[in-house]
Every structure is written in C-alpha cells, then in structure tokens.
Design a protein around this motif. Structure first.
Motif, PDB file in Angstrom:
ATOM      1  N   PRO A 231      11.332  22.218 -37.603  1.00 49.55           N
ATOM      2  CA  PRO A 231      10.450  23.293 -37.142  1.00 49.55           C
ATOM      3  C   PRO A 231      11.120  24.068 -36.017  1.00 49.55           C
ATOM      4  O   PRO A 231      11.570  23.493 -35.025  1.00 49.55           O
ATOM      5  CB  PRO A 231       9.202  22.539 -36.659  1.00 49.55           C
ATOM      6  N   PRO A 232      11.227  25.378 -36.157  1.00 49.75           N
ATOM      7  CA  PRO A 232      11.992  26.159 -35.192  1.00 49.75           C
ATOM      8  C   PRO A 232      11.266  26.335 -33.859  1.00 49.75           C
ATOM      9  O   PRO A 232      10.042  26.334 -33.788  1.00 49.75           O
ATOM     10  CB  PRO A 232      12.169  27.505 -35.900  1.00 49.75           C
ATOM     11  N   ALA A 233      12.068  26.462 -32.825  1.00 49.90           N
ATOM     12  CA  ALA A 233      11.544  26.852 -31.514  1.00 49.90           C
ATOM     13  C   ALA A 233      11.555  28.371 -31.447  1.00 49.90           C
ATOM     14  O   ALA A 233      12.289  29.047 -32.178  1.00 49.90           O
ATOM     15  CB  ALA A 233      12.404  26.265 -30.407  1.00 49.90           C
ATOM     16  N   ILE A 234      10.729  28.932 -30.581  1.00 46.92           N
ATOM     17  CA  ILE A 234      10.621  30.390 -30.473  1.00 46.92           C
ATOM     18  C   ILE A 234      10.944  30.814 -29.052  1.00 46.92           C
ATOM     19  O   ILE A 234      10.609  30.131 -28.079  1.00 46.92           O
ATOM     20  CB  ILE A 234       9.216  30.870 -30.902  1.00 46.92           C
ATOM     21  N   GLU A 235      11.642  31.915 -28.954  1.00 40.90           N
ATOM     22  CA  GLU A 235      12.037  32.480 -27.662  1.00 40.90           C
ATOM     23  C   GLU A 235      11.705  33.956 -27.678  1.00 40.90           C
ATOM     24  O   GLU A 235      11.944  34.656 -28.669  1.00 40.90           O
ATOM     25  CB  GLU A 235      13.540  32.266 -27.442  1.00 40.90           C
ATOM     26  N   TRP A 236      11.146  34.457 -26.562  1.00 43.62           N
ATOM     27  CA  TRP A 236      10.730  35.860 -26.476  1.00 43.62           C
ATOM     28  C   TRP A 236      11.656  36.617 -25.529  1.00 43.62           C
ATOM     29  O   TRP A 236      12.023  36.105 -24.463  1.00 43.62           O
ATOM     30  CB  TRP A 236       9.296  35.963 -25.978  1.00 43.62           C
ATOM     31  N   GLN A 237      12.021  37.825 -25.944  1.00 38.85           N
ATOM     32  CA  GLN A 237      12.897  38.665 -25.135  1.00 38.85           C
ATOM     33  C   GLN A 237      12.306  40.061 -25.027  1.00 38.85           C
ATOM     34  O   GLN A 237      11.616  40.536 -25.937  1.00 38.85           O
ATOM     35  CB  GLN A 237      14.294  38.755 -25.755  1.00 38.85           C
ATOM     36  N   TYR A 238      12.610  40.695 -23.882  1.00 36.78           N
ATOM     37  CA  TYR A 238      12.211  42.088 -23.672  1.00 36.78           C
ATOM     38  C   TYR A 238      13.377  42.810 -23.024  1.00 36.78           C
ATOM     39  O   TYR A 238      13.846  42.424 -21.948  1.00 36.78           O
ATOM     40  CB  TYR A 238      10.971  42.172 -22.780  1.00 36.78           C
ATOM     41  N   ASN A 239      13.875  43.835 -23.749  1.00 33.71           N
ATOM     42  CA  ASN A 239      15.065  44.573 -23.299  1.00 33.71           C
ATOM     43  C   ASN A 239      16.228  43.619 -23.035  1.00 33.71           C
ATOM     44  O   ASN A 239      16.977  43.775 -22.064  1.00 33.71           O
ATOM     45  CB  ASN A 239      14.754  45.390 -22.045  1.00 33.71           C
TER      46      ASN A 239
ATOM     47  N   ASP B 196       9.022  34.609 -20.042  1.00 31.06           N
ATOM     48  CA  ASP B 196       8.226  33.391 -20.018  1.00 31.06           C
ATOM     49  C   ASP B 196       7.040  33.566 -20.970  1.00 31.06           C
ATOM     50  O   ASP B 196       6.165  34.404 -20.740  1.00 31.06           O
ATOM     51  CB  ASP B 196       7.731  33.123 -18.590  1.00 31.06           C
ATOM     52  N   GLU B 197       7.004  32.784 -22.039  1.00 31.37           N
ATOM     53  CA  GLU B 197       5.979  32.947 -23.055  1.00 31.37           C
ATOM     54  C   GLU B 197       4.605  32.458 -22.603  1.00 31.37           C
ATOM     55  O   GLU B 197       3.600  32.718 -23.273  1.00 31.37           O
ATOM     56  CB  GLU B 197       6.380  32.210 -24.332  1.00 31.37           C
ATOM     57  N   PHE B 198       4.532  31.742 -21.473  1.00 29.09           N
ATOM     58  CA  PHE B 198       3.248  31.236 -20.994  1.00 29.09           C
ATOM     59  C   PHE B 198       2.644  32.109 -19.891  1.00 29.09           C
ATOM     60  O   PHE B 198       1.577  31.807 -19.371  1.00 29.09           O
ATOM     61  CB  PHE B 198       3.405  29.797 -20.489  1.00 29.09           C
TER      62      PHE B 198
END
Length: 802
Positions: free
Chosen positions: A527-535, A540-542
């Motif tokens: 099951p993949p982990a998820i990472e969020w990016q902006y520019n 921090d996803e929380f």
C-alpha cells in the motif's frame, strides 16, 4: 423672431438618451421546454418596450415598465432581446441563450477474442447538437466502477468503451452506463442506458469424465453425448475413427453398430477447445464352444479399479460340467463359494502387489486359470500450493503444487486454476517429481510424493487472485467415474506493483479539513504512502487548511516498486466576508453596479437592503442617497455590511427665470441659490452701480439694491457650478417708464402702417376711375374691344406692382 419663438418652445433640460432595458432571463435552457423571461425599464417616458424570444415578440401592456414573455425553445441558437424605443430612437439589450439537449444513449456488448478481455462494452452517445462536454459513468451491479470525462470540442468522441472479465465465481453481472452533460450553470439530469446482463466466459470443459467406454450389442443402436459446457456456447465437431462426419450438435446417434469404434467430439469457442473420446465396444455373442474355451472361465468384473483401503471382490464362473476342483489362488483375501461360481473377496485392499487368479481342474486333470486386471490406486493425502511470499509485477515467478502419498504416480494429471479458470495442465511426463524419481523409474507401484510447477509472469491483476491445483488420477478409457481427484486449498497471490493515483478534486471548510482527509483513489502493493507538494515544496498533510491555501497541489504516491503523481485542485471554502468602504459615491442615472464585492467560497449570493427593506436597484436617482446594507450568504453563513451611498448630480435651480418691475426708491434683494451634489458654487453677473451690493451667506450670493433708480434696470444673472455642470438663472429688472415709452412707440408705428394702407387703397381706386387709354384705328370692333381689355389688364398689373 419666429426662430427664437420655436427655440423657446423646446423643453429645456429634457433627457432624450435611450438607455437599454434590464433583461432577466435564464442563461441555460433545455431544448423543447418553454423559456420564460422579462425585461424592464426605469424610464417612465418611453414609447414602447418589446421583448423578443427567438421568433416570439411580446410588447408592454398598457405601457407597463415590465414585459414578461414565454416561448418554446426550438432553436439551438436562440437569442433574447429587450428593445426600448424612446423619442424615435431604439436601443437594445440582447443575450444568447445556451440551449442543450440530452443525448440518446445506447449500450452494446461485444464478445472478446482469446487474447482480450471477456467482453467489451460500448456506450454510444447519439446527438445531433454540436459537441458538448459530458461524463460517462459505468455501473456494475449498481456500483460505480468508472467515470470518464469527455471534452466534446477537443476529443470529438461519441462513445466510451470498457473491457472487463467476469470470474466463474461471479457467474453473471449487470452493466449500464449513464451520460450527463457537464454545464457550469446548471446540473442536468443523467440519461441512463438499458441494462445488459452478461455471464462469465470460459473455455469448453467437461462436466464429468474426459472419456468413457460404452458397450453395445452387435448391430445395436447407440446415442452419444458430448458432455461439455462453455461460454460462449461451443461449436461441436464429431469424428468416427478419425474421420469427420456432418454432425454439429452435442448429440450423435449411430445405428446398427457391428464393430468397435472410437468417436471423438471436439468442442470449441474463442477461448479454447477440448476433445472428448468415447470408446464404443461391440459385445460379441459367444458360441457354446467359445464359452467352454479356457475351461469356460468368466471373471466378473475382469477389470477392477479399487481405491486404497476399500473392499474388493470378483466372481469366477465356469461353463464346464466335468469339474474336479475350482477355487481362487491369492495371498490376500479369501475364496468362497461352490462351483461353478466362486468369489474372491477382500475387506480392505492395501497391497499394491496383489495378483489373484481363478483356476479350474477338470476330471481329466486339465487345469485352466484366469487372471483379473486389478488396479489399486491411492488419491493424495494432501495437495498444497507453495510459492514465495511475495511476487513482483513483471518478474517471472513459479508456484509449486505438492502432492503427498499418491499412487500410481504415473497416472497423475495436474490442473492449475486461477480464480476458478484453467490456466495450465500437466501430466506425469512434465511433472517435477524430485526427490522421489523412483516413483517413475521403478515399475513397482507404491505411494509417492510428487510436485508440479506453474511458471508465469504476474501483473497487478493477479494480486489477491486465488490459485489452486488439482491432482487427478486418469485411468482411460475404463477407469472410475468421476476420476479420483484432490484439490489444494486456495493460495492467495501477493503481487507487488507500482502505485497509481487517480485525479481527484476536493472541497472542504476552512479550519476543519486537512490534505490527509482528501479521498484520492490510490492503488499499489505494498500500500503506497502519499506525499503532498505545493510549488515543489512538501506540505504537512495534517495541517488545517486556511482560505489562502486553495490551489493546485501535487499528490505523490510511492512504494518499493515505484511512484506516481497527479495534480489535485483543492478548494478551501469559507463563509462570506466584506472588506469594503463605509462611504461610496456614484453619479446620478448611473447603472447600479455592485460597489462592494464580498469574499467567500462558494461565491456568495448578494442582496440589497435600504431601511430594512430588500430592493433591486437599477439606475441611481438624485434623491436616493442614504444608508444601504448588503447581505452576502452561502452555505457556510451570512454577513451584512452597511455603507453610506452619496449620489452626485449637477446643479439644479429650484426657481425659474423671473422679471420684476423697477420702482424708484424701492429696495430690492436677489438670492442666488441652487441644489447639487457636491453643493454648487454660485455667483452673480449684474450691472455695477453705487447702490448695488453683493454679499455671501454660506455658498449663497445675495444682491441688494438700495433706493433703486432707473439706472439699476437690467439683467441680473445667477451662475451655479459644480464639477458635473453649470446652470444660470436670470432676473430681469425693468424700468416702468421705459415700458410706457415703448408702448406709445408701438402705437405710433401701428398708426402709420394704417394710414399707409388707406393711402394705397385710395390711390388704386382713383387710378381705375381716371386712368389713361390707348385706341387703335380699325373698323373691327372685336379688335378695339381686345385693345381695351389689354389696357385694363395693364392698369391692374401696375396697381399690383405698386
């Protein structure tokens, strides 16, 4: 003087400008329905107000300021026009209406080939209107399985295609598609296709045994059944002793069989084929001599298949009548009975080397024996599938089927199944039999442990698939039915594959949701982990999101097999708010545009209020200055903002021009006063005299004349000016004596004109009475008369010129 008079008759200050009417109409409407609209105006001096809906026109009844009209929408390029006619000038406010029509949807099913999925579904979108954006949603057993967004102008697609499989466990499934136009202004109703029922597809396979033997009397008839099933329904081809015959059903009738034959039935569909062989033996009628051959011994049965540990028995019969002795010779079991019929019986057969025989000794000491064919078989104690704990997509992997304690091993057939579907079959020649190769090299039969391998390249669809193997003992053509077999417990495949993420959009309320809450659909194993990016910066996803955090983010998923990413539009919603001024200024007759735009997501609805009453402003009037409030609301709340609206307009005099009579010795006072916003500046233009004084009171200018004399007669002009214009007002101060002089002068002129007219009349009459005549010497009276007439005409002409 006449031109001056006509100019004075023209109304001063009239506004002849034509301002288009206000149009209120839906922007999107469905084809074939009725469109209702209205247009209105704030003018009260217009000539005519007309509303056109396509080819339908409606005019204002009784000069009302609102026209309402309805018309059927039968044109995809329908236009709505609001026309206002004022003083012979016409102006228009027009808009185009978006007309949509739900398409027709048809769902069709096509069978796949042996290299494709089981079925291909095609959802056709049929419409005569120009390409529009729409979505196609697929449902399987009333559950959404796929949604496809189609941009009509770019992709020019008119259908959506989906391929799929149905496992044997599912047996059948129901499919449908729904098409919905994607319009920003409204949400249209979906168009639903018919529901298609489809069943699992699989290659032909036997219901029972793979072959059989049938015995018929010589010259008898027989009906053979090819007991095979498959989907799509298979086609059948029959052959007798290898020669094809013209029979295409699963039944074959043969009349008057007089020799043994081998019949084969081949059943095939697009997914595979299978051949079933049926042995047809002819039972010969023996003569008395043949019955007595070999002492007339007959074994029933002559071929015996016994499961390990089960009881077994064979009857031995002789047709001979000169018997001395008859019995069974065996090391296992017992012989009992009296000639001519004796029986061998064992309660529990576990000896793979047992070879009993029946013998007869005749009176002449002739001895005969008869041996049966006995096959002792033992199904496996256990069949199990084993493999590496994890497989990797794209890398070759081997599963092994372990078969414990089976005999005879050389009669084994191993079949591999994936999710109930046959994927591989192996017989004893292809089995991996280590470490007990003696099971095949030694002719002696005894239980052995063997194994079979299945090698394949897994993909992501194999994850969580159930693999089983079945070990089956094949004794053809006369073995037990159904063939003895043991199946393994299911082996659940764990296939590791790189992750994928589907595009997702999400909206949430400020300070109540996080990126961690966004329901993006991901797939991958592990099951993949998820990472969020902006520019390009990790987020921090929380963290609770604020309104300023709306934007396009990148969601990146990863595991040990790889990574994938997609752009995700995040919308942070919040209740309305105002960041506006407390005071605003507008010009009179300006259109009432929004002065203060509220902020909020979703976009707030805005309403106007004045003194607590809701209003719908159109054009600002000079008497409408005051306090107003705006109320903005969306699904998250409502907020109100109050402000003062100052309406600016050019100067206006409350009094008209005036004339006053100068009375000598009297005091006069003139005030220059005008309305306007901003308040206008005023000043006087007047005859400067010693007894005239100008004073200022606020923005008013006052002219005071003390002890007036005739020298104070004249025009006193008041000028009022602000940044939007200037106006003048004139007060005429007239001397009464001057008026009397003018009166007598006018009487004198009239008298002179009267006397001149009397003189001219008298002169004309005297000329007619005493006028001069010319005569012509002629005897012709008519000629003289004509000359006289000419003279008279000449006199009249002369008088007229005078």
């Amino acid at each position: 003087m006449l031109a001056l008079l006509l100019f004075c008759l023209v109304p001063c200050g009239a506004d002849d400008s034509c301002i288009p009417g206000i149009l209120n109409t839906p922007s999107v409407v469905e084809y074939g329905t009725d469109l209702e609209a209205n247009c209105s105006t704030t003018r009260d001096d217009f000539d005519e107000l007309t509303l056109r809906l396509g080819n339908t026109s409606c005019t204002n009844p009784e000069n009302n300021s609102v026209v309402t009209c309805a018309a059927p929408v039968l044109d995809f390029k329908m236009k709505v026009e609001c026309r206002l006619r004022l003083n012979g000038t016409e102006c228009m406010n027009a808009t185009d209406i978006i007309v949509y029509q739900n398409p027709e949807v048809r769902l069709s099913v096509k069978n796949g080939s042996d290299e494709q999925e089981d079925y291909t579904l095609q959802c056709d979108v049929l419409s005569d209107i120009p390409a529009q954006n729409y979505s196609v949603t697929w449902f399987k057993n009333n559950e959404t399985i796929k949604t496809e967004f189609i941009i009509g102008e770019q992709e020019k697609k008119d259908s959506s295609i989906m391929a799929f499989n149905i496992s044997r466990e599912e047996k059948f499934a129901q499919f449908r598609c729904e098409v919905q136009l994607e319009l920003e202004q409204i949400e249209t109703r979906p168009v639903i296709s018919t529901t298609q029922n489809v069943s699992a597809r699989y290659a032909p396979e036997l219901r029972m045994n793979s072959s059989e033997t049938i015995t018929v009397p010589n010259g008898g008839n027989v009906t053979l059944h090819c007991d095979v099933e498959g989907n799509p329904p298979p086609e059948y081809v029959w052959a007798i002793d290898g020669n094809p015959i013209f029979q295409t059903t699963k039944w074959l009738e043969i009349d008057q069989v007089n020799s043994s034959i081998i019949c084969s039935c081949t059943a095939s569909n697009v997914l595979g084929k299978i051949t079933v062989k049926i042995h047809v033996d002819v039972e010969e009628v023996k003569t008395e001599a043949e019955k007595l051959e070999n002492c007339g011994l007959t074994l029933t049965p002559s071929y015996l298949y016994v499961k390990y540990g089960n009881p077994a028995s064979i009857d031995c019969y002789t047709a001979s009548t000169d018997l001395a002795k008859m019995a069974w010779e065996t090391a296992v079991g017992q012989s009992f009975g009296t000639p001519p019929n004796v029986t061998w019986r064992v309660e529990k057969l576990e000896d793979f080397t047992v070879k009993p025989f029946c013998f007869v000794t005749l009176l002449d000491d002739t001895q005969c024996i008869k041996k049966p064919e006995i096959t002792l078989y033992k199904p496996p104690d256990l069949v199990a599938v084993s493999g590496m704990v994890k497989m990797k997509e794209g890398e070759e992997h081997t599963l092994r089927c372990y078969i414990f304690n089976v005999a005879p091993a050389n009669k084994l057939q191993v079949t591999w199944y994936k999710d109930g579907r046959n994927v591989h079959t192996a017989n004893f020649e292809s089995l991996d039999v280590a470490p007990h190769t003696e099971c095949f090299k030694n002719s002696a039969v005894h239980p052995c442990d063997v194994s079979s391998n299945y090698t394949f390249i897994p993909n992501k669809s194999d994850n969580a698939s159930l693999f089983t193997c079945t070990a089956e003992l094949q004794f053809r053509p006369a073995g037990p039915l159904p063939p003895p077999s043991v199946a393994s417990a299911p082996y659940t495949a764990v296939v590791e594959y790189k992750p994928t993420i589907k595009k997702c959009m999400f909206s949430g309320v400020e300070d109540s949701f996080r990126l961690h809450d966004v329901p993006c659909e991901t797939d991958g194993n592990p099951p993949p982990a998820i990472e969020w990016q902006y520019n390009g910066t990790r987020i921090d996803e929380f963290k609770l999101l604020k309104r300023t955090d709306s934007g396009t983010y990148k969601a990146k998923v990863y595991n040990s097999m790889g990574e994938d990413s997609t752009d995700v539009v995040i919308t942070v919603e919040y209740k309305p708010m105002f960041s506006c001024e407390r005071n605003y200024t507008v010009k009179v007759n300006e259109k009432a545009n929004i002065l203060c735009e509220p902020d909020g997501v979703p976009s707030p609805n805005l309403r106007w209020f004045k003194n607590g009453t809701e209003i719908v402003p159109h054009y600002w009037k000079k008497n409408e200055s005051g306090w107003y409030s705006l109320r903005a609301s969306n699904k998250h709340g409502e907020v109100e903002h109050q402000f003062y609206l100052d309406i600016l307009y050019p100067p206006v005099f409350t009094e008209t021009n005036a004339t006053e009579i100068l009375v000598a010795g009297k005091n006069f006072s003139f005030v220059c006063k005008a309305e306007g916003n901003p308040e206008p500046l005023t000043d006087w233009s007047y005859p400067i005299r010693d007894n005239v004084q100008k004073t200022t009171k606020g923005r008013q200018k006052i002219i005071t004349i003390t002890t007036a004399t005739s020298t104070n007669a004249g025009s006193y002009i008041c000028n009022a000016t602000n940044e939007f214009g200037n106006v003048t007002r004139t007060i005429q101060l007239k001397d009464k004596s001057t008026d009397n002089f003018q009166f007598w002068w006018i009487i004198l002129v009239v008298l002179l004109i009267f006397l001149l007219i009397i003189f001219l009349v008298c002169f004309y009459r005297r000329t007619r009475i005493h006028g001069e005549y010319n005569f012509v010497a002629t005897n012709d009276t008519n000629i003289a008369m004509q000359n006289r007439s000419a003279v008279e005409n000449g006199v009249k002409s002369a008088n007229g010129q005078s």
